[in-house]
Design a protein around this motif. Structure first.
Motif, mmCIF file in Angstrom:
data_model
loop_
_atom_site.group_PDB
_atom_site.id
_atom_site.type_symbol
_atom_site.label_atom_id
_atom_site.label_comp_id
_atom_site.label_asym_id
_atom_site.label_seq_id
_atom_site.Cartn_x
_atom_site.Cartn_y
_atom_site.Cartn_z
ATOM 1 N N VAL A 60 16.698 -5.073 -0.445
ATOM 2 C CA VAL A 60 15.920 -3.879 -0.130
ATOM 3 C C VAL A 60 14.441 -4.252 -0.130
ATOM 4 O O VAL A 60 14.046 -5.314 -0.604
ATOM 5 N N GLY A 61 13.634 -3.350 0.392
ATOM 6 C CA GLY A 61 12.193 -3.564 0.449
ATOM 7 C C GLY A 61 11.449 -2.302 0.068
ATOM 8 O O GLY A 61 12.025 -1.366 -0.493
ATOM 9 N N PHE A 62 10.164 -2.264 0.406
ATOM 10 C CA PHE A 62 9.322 -1.121 0.074
ATOM 11 C C PHE A 62 8.175 -1.063 1.064
ATOM 12 O O PHE A 62 7.517 -2.067 1.317
ATOM 13 N N VAL A 63 7.967 0.119 1.633
ATOM 14 C CA VAL A 63 6.851 0.351 2.538
ATOM 15 C C VAL A 63 6.095 1.575 2.042
ATOM 16 O O VAL A 63 6.696 2.587 1.684
ATOM 17 N N LEU A 64 4.773 1.477 2.029
ATOM 18 C CA LEU A 64 3.888 2.586 1.678
ATOM 19 C C LEU A 64 2.893 2.733 2.817
ATOM 20 O O LEU A 64 2.350 1.739 3.306
ATOM 21 N N ALA A 65 2.664 3.988 3.258
ATOM 22 C CA ALA A 65 1.756 4.233 4.377
ATOM 23 C C ALA A 65 1.125 5.610 4.232
ATOM 24 O O ALA A 65 1.692 6.486 3.568
ATOM 25 N N PRO A 66 -0.025 5.829 4.858
ATOM 26 C CA PRO A 66 -0.599 7.183 4.856
ATOM 27 C C PRO A 66 0.371 8.151 5.543
ATOM 28 O O PRO A 66 0.988 7.793 6.546
ATOM 29 N N LYS A 67 0.492 9.349 4.998
ATOM 30 C CA LYS A 67 1.411 10.333 5.581
ATOM 31 C C LYS A 67 1.008 10.671 7.018
ATOM 32 O O LYS A 67 1.851 10.908 7.861
ATOM 33 N N SER A 68 -0.301 10.634 7.288
ATOM 34 C CA SER A 68 -0.794 10.960 8.629
ATOM 35 C C SER A 68 -0.446 9.887 9.666
ATOM 36 O O SER A 68 -0.494 10.149 10.859
ATOM 37 N N ASN A 69 -0.097 8.681 9.201
ATOM 38 C CA ASN A 69 0.253 7.602 10.118
ATOM 39 C C ASN A 69 1.260 6.659 9.455
ATOM 40 O O ASN A 69 0.901 5.576 9.009
ATOM 41 N N PRO A 70 2.533 7.050 9.386
ATOM 42 C CA PRO A 70 3.551 6.255 8.693
ATOM 43 C C PRO A 70 3.759 4.843 9.234
ATOM 44 O O PRO A 70 4.345 4.010 8.570
ATOM 45 N N LYS A 71 3.255 4.570 10.426
ATOM 46 C CA LYS A 71 3.388 3.221 10.976
ATOM 47 C C LYS A 71 2.276 2.289 10.495
ATOM 48 O O LYS A 71 2.336 1.083 10.722
ATOM 49 N N ALA A 72 1.256 2.842 9.837
ATOM 50 C CA ALA A 72 0.115 2.050 9.335
ATOM 51 C C ALA A 72 0.430 1.574 7.919
ATOM 52 O O ALA A 72 -0.157 2.030 6.940
ATOM 53 N N HIS A 73 1.375 0.657 7.809
ATOM 54 C CA HIS A 73 1.818 0.165 6.503
ATOM 55 C C HIS A 73 0.660 -0.450 5.721
ATOM 56 O O HIS A 73 -0.172 -1.156 6.289
ATOM 57 N N GLU A 97 -6.541 5.733 -2.711
ATOM 58 C CA GLU A 97 -7.506 6.823 -2.777
ATOM 59 C C GLU A 97 -6.761 8.145 -2.663
ATOM 60 O O GLU A 97 -5.597 8.173 -2.263
ATOM 61 N N LYS A 98 -7.450 9.235 -2.979
ATOM 62 C CA LYS A 98 -6.830 10.555 -2.909
ATOM 63 C C LYS A 98 -6.252 10.794 -1.522
ATOM 64 O O LYS A 98 -6.839 10.410 -0.516
ATOM 65 N N GLY A 99 -5.078 11.416 -1.508
ATOM 66 C CA GLY A 99 -4.428 11.728 -0.247
ATOM 67 C C GLY A 99 -2.920 11.717 -0.386
ATOM 68 O O GLY A 99 -2.383 11.574 -1.482
ATOM 69 N N GLU A 100 -2.252 11.895 0.732
ATOM 70 C CA GLU A 100 -0.793 11.890 0.749
ATOM 71 C C GLU A 100 -0.299 10.648 1.484
ATOM 72 O O GLU A 100 -0.826 10.277 2.535
ATOM 73 N N TYR A 101 0.718 10.047 0.918
ATOM 74 C CA TYR A 101 1.320 8.836 1.462
ATOM 75 C C TYR A 101 2.823 9.052 1.564
ATOM 76 O O TYR A 101 3.376 9.973 0.964
ATOM 77 N N VAL A 102 3.486 8.192 2.311
ATOM 78 C CA VAL A 102 4.945 8.186 2.344
ATOM 79 C C VAL A 102 5.410 6.800 1.904
ATOM 80 O O VAL A 102 4.714 5.804 2.102
ATOM 81 N N TYR A 103 6.570 6.766 1.270
ATOM 82 C CA TYR A 103 7.183 5.486 0.916
ATOM 83 C C TYR A 103 8.644 5.528 1.328
ATOM 84 O O TYR A 103 9.272 6.581 1.356
#
Length: 118
Positions: A60-73, A97-103
């Motif tokens: 398995v792996g792990f990706v974290l990205a800004p919620k506004s641009n999930p492709k910008a890992h 920094e402050k904000g929303e991200y997706v993982y």
């Protein structure tokens, strides 16, 4: 000269210690097709993500990205090595920094979950 070397060593050790204390660890667990933690709220700062593979029969792996641009890992948030079954791996230090991200995990694969930095 000895005093200068001692002072330089002290500053280097103090800086490293302060950096190490400021970095927090977020532990996440993956099971087949999902992370067990569905949403995370943390404060602004530097983090290492620790990813555990609990019973998934492949890496398995792990990706974290800004919620506004999930492709910008965020590349520092990739695990340094794919996580084998029953193992745990870490990411590099990642400043958030402050904000929303997706993982999510592209190898498992999992849904995208929310990480909020307050």
């Amino acid at each position: 000269m000895k005093k200068l070397i001692a002072l330089s060593t002290f500053i280097l050790v103090f800086t490293f210690s302060a950096f190490a204390q400021d970095t927090k660890t977020v532990t996440l667990e993956q099971t087949k097709g999902e992370f067990t933690q569905k949403e995370i709220k943390i404060s602004e700062g530097s983090y290492v993500f620790e990813i555990k593979n609990s019973g998934v029969d492949h890496e398995v792996g792990f990706v974290l990205a800004p919620k506004s641009n999930p492709k910008a890992h965020i590349k520092t948030a990739y695990v340094t090595k794919a996580v084998a079954t029953g193992k745990t791996e870490k990411t590099k230090v990642t400043k958030l920094e402050k904000g929303e991200y997706v993982y999510f995990c592209p190898l498992n694969p999992t849904p995208q979950y929310t990480l909020v930095v307050e």
